[in-house]
Design a protein around this motif. Structure first.
Motif, PDB file in Angstrom:
ATOM      1  N   CYS A  89       0.862  -1.192   0.000  1.00 38.17           N
ATOM      2  CA  CYS A  89       0.000   0.000   0.000  1.00 38.17           C
ATOM      3  C   CYS A  89       0.893   1.234   0.000  1.00 38.17           C
ATOM      4  O   CYS A  89       1.739   1.398   0.856  1.00 38.17           O
ATOM      5  N   CYS A 127       0.106   3.403   3.427  1.00 38.36           N
ATOM      6  CA  CYS A 127       0.489   3.023   4.790  1.00 38.36           C
ATOM      7  C   CYS A 127       1.520   1.901   4.812  1.00 38.36           C
ATOM      8  O   CYS A 127       1.893   1.427   5.870  1.00 38.36           O
ATOM      9  N   TYR A 157       1.257  -1.131   4.045  1.00 36.01           N
ATOM     10  CA  TYR A 157       0.733  -2.468   4.337  1.00 36.01           C
ATOM     11  C   TYR A 157       1.114  -3.402   3.192  1.00 36.01           C
ATOM     12  O   TYR A 157       1.055  -3.019   2.030  1.00 36.01           O
ATOM     13  N   CYS A 176      -7.362  -1.080   0.984  1.00 36.48           N
ATOM     14  CA  CYS A 176      -6.363  -1.489   1.960  1.00 36.48           C
ATOM     15  C   CYS A 176      -7.032  -1.863   3.288  1.00 36.48           C
ATOM     16  O   CYS A 176      -7.814  -1.087   3.814  1.00 36.48           O
ATOM     17  N   CYS A 188      -5.400   0.911   6.109  1.00 33.06           N
ATOM     18  CA  CYS A 188      -5.749   2.342   6.114  1.00 33.06           C
ATOM     19  C   CYS A 188      -7.071   2.587   5.391  1.00 33.06           C
ATOM     20  O   CYS A 188      -7.534   3.712   5.321  1.00 33.06           O
TER      21      CYS A 188
END
Ligand SMILES: [Zn+2]
Length: 406
Positions: free
Chosen positions: A367, A370, A372, A381, A384
């Protein structure tokens, strides 16, 4: 990650507090005496609290800011931050208590009021009091119609409850509030929300409505990949194979880097209309336009291997591996093809030499917002909750990384 969020939330609250600080006069009458408030703000507790905040020692920051708040009971910002710190520290009821108490103050401007409510809404959301959070954010928007923070929270609350229609209304308001209704980011999010509405219609057996939503999604943002996939699926279910192929081929044309998502659908559909050769043709076109496209090579290699051309298939699979040495699907396809070739020594050696220096690891999708990580490509996501933020981390081959500047 949570630590960064805590810090950010606290600093944002601080900044917002300072912005509202015009209302916070320097001198204050207390107990019949004028007190220099700047000195209070400069009290060791306030500064120490901020220092702890910056070094991310939340408990110590709470201690010092509590003392600072006791020194100056009128300082809105200190109480706001304190409440936010309690919330981020997991003490939601304490946060709610502090923020609710602030609401009872008589002399607050509308914006200050909205800001306190926003913090309270965040407390409720954090504590899982969804209805109260939604009410509170709505109240913020009533007081301050351009409060994008409250609007965004409202949108996410609706998304979490799968209330896509309501989320869409909020996103439209955000676009209007920003004064730019055709902002690409807003259009893209509206498109994903349309896509969700289409999926809902599909589940409820309303294919015509589903088609309208998917088409609306692609009109809002021509790169809404899942809408094309779903549109094709509905068309196919209605027996409209040609239209299904058209929908999926749009991905190949408009978002070629995501074309692989339509590979298996297109392959089956081409076979179904008696034109299986269109699939390898498609793969070749993709490889020609993007030489790094390992997925098109994998698909073409597998296709050739399955159609009596194992050796040519294996060449493509090994090329594919060069561009993505950690691709498990490629290794599996290679092993299948090697077994077809009865593990001929020369080809096995080629494979071993190619993989010797490869670095293997999973979850290449990341991501952008963030960081991820996910093995799968995700449209929203899970960390976030932002839409369409995943990119595939470029994995250089051993050869390329040697060439790359350090
Ligand atoms: Zn994220």
């Amino acid at each position: 990650m949570t630590e960064t969020v805590v810090l950010l939330a606290a600093l944002l609250a601080l900044l917002a507090g300072l912005a509202a600080g015009k209302a916070w006069e320097r001198y204050k009458l207390r107990g019949g005496r004028w007190i220099d408030r700047r000195r209070l703000r400069g009290s060791p507790h306030y500064i120490l609290g901020l220092n702890h905040l910056v070094s991310n020692q939340i408990d110590l920051a709470i201690d010092e800011l509590t003392k600072a708040a006791q020194l100056d009971r009128d300082a809105l910002e200190i109480h706001l931050i304190l409440g936010n710190l309690y919330r981020e520290n997991g003490q939601v009821s304490k946060a709610i208590q502090i923020h609710q108490r602030l609401l009872q103050r008589a002399r607050m401007t509308t914006l200050e009021h909205a800001h306190v409510l926003l913090c309270l809404g965040l407390d409720y959301r954090h504590g899982g009091f969804i209805d109260r959070a939604a009410e509170t954010f709505s109240e913020v928007v009533r007081l301050d119609p351009r409060n994008t923070h409250a609007l965004l929270n409202l949108e996410k609350l609706h998304e979490e409850q799968h209330e896509w229609r309501e989320a869409r209304v909020i996103r439209q308001r955000m676009a209007e509030a920003a004064g730019d209704e055709h902002n690409p980011r807003d259009q893209a999010i509206l498109a994903f929300l349309e896509n969700e509405l289409g999926l809902q219609a599909m589940r409820e057996q309303r294919p015509d409505q589903a088609i309208r939503h998917f088409e609306a999604a692609t009109h809002l943002d021509v790169k809404t990949v899942p809408a094309y996939l779903n549109l094709g699926d509905v068309r196919l279910a209605l027996g409209q194979r040609k239209e299904a192929v058209e929908a999926w081929e749009k991905i190949v044309r408009i978002v070629p880097e995501r074309a692989y998502l339509a590979f298996s659908r297109l392959k089956d559909a081409y076979a179904g209309i008696g034109a299986p050769e269109r699939f390898p043709d498609l793969c070749r076109r993709l490889i020609d336009t993007n030489p790094q496209d390992w997925r098109a090579r994998l698909a073409l290699g597998e296709h050739l291997a399955a159609n009596g051309a194992a050796r040519r298939g294996l060449d493509l699979l090994l090329e594919s591996l060069l561009h993505n040495p950690h691709g498990l699907a490629i290794h599996q396809a290679i092993w299948r093809t090697l077994s077809v070739l009865a593990f001929e020594e020369s080809v096995v050696t080629r494979y071993i030499n190619l993989t010797r220096d490869a670095v293997f690891y999973l979850d290449p999708h990341i991501c952008m917002r963030c960081r991820y990580r996910s093995t799968e490509l995700l449209w929203q996501c899970p960390q976030c909750h932002e839409w369409n933020t995943f990119v595939e981390e470029r994995i250089a081959t051993a050869e390329e990384s040697e060439e790359a500047p350090a």
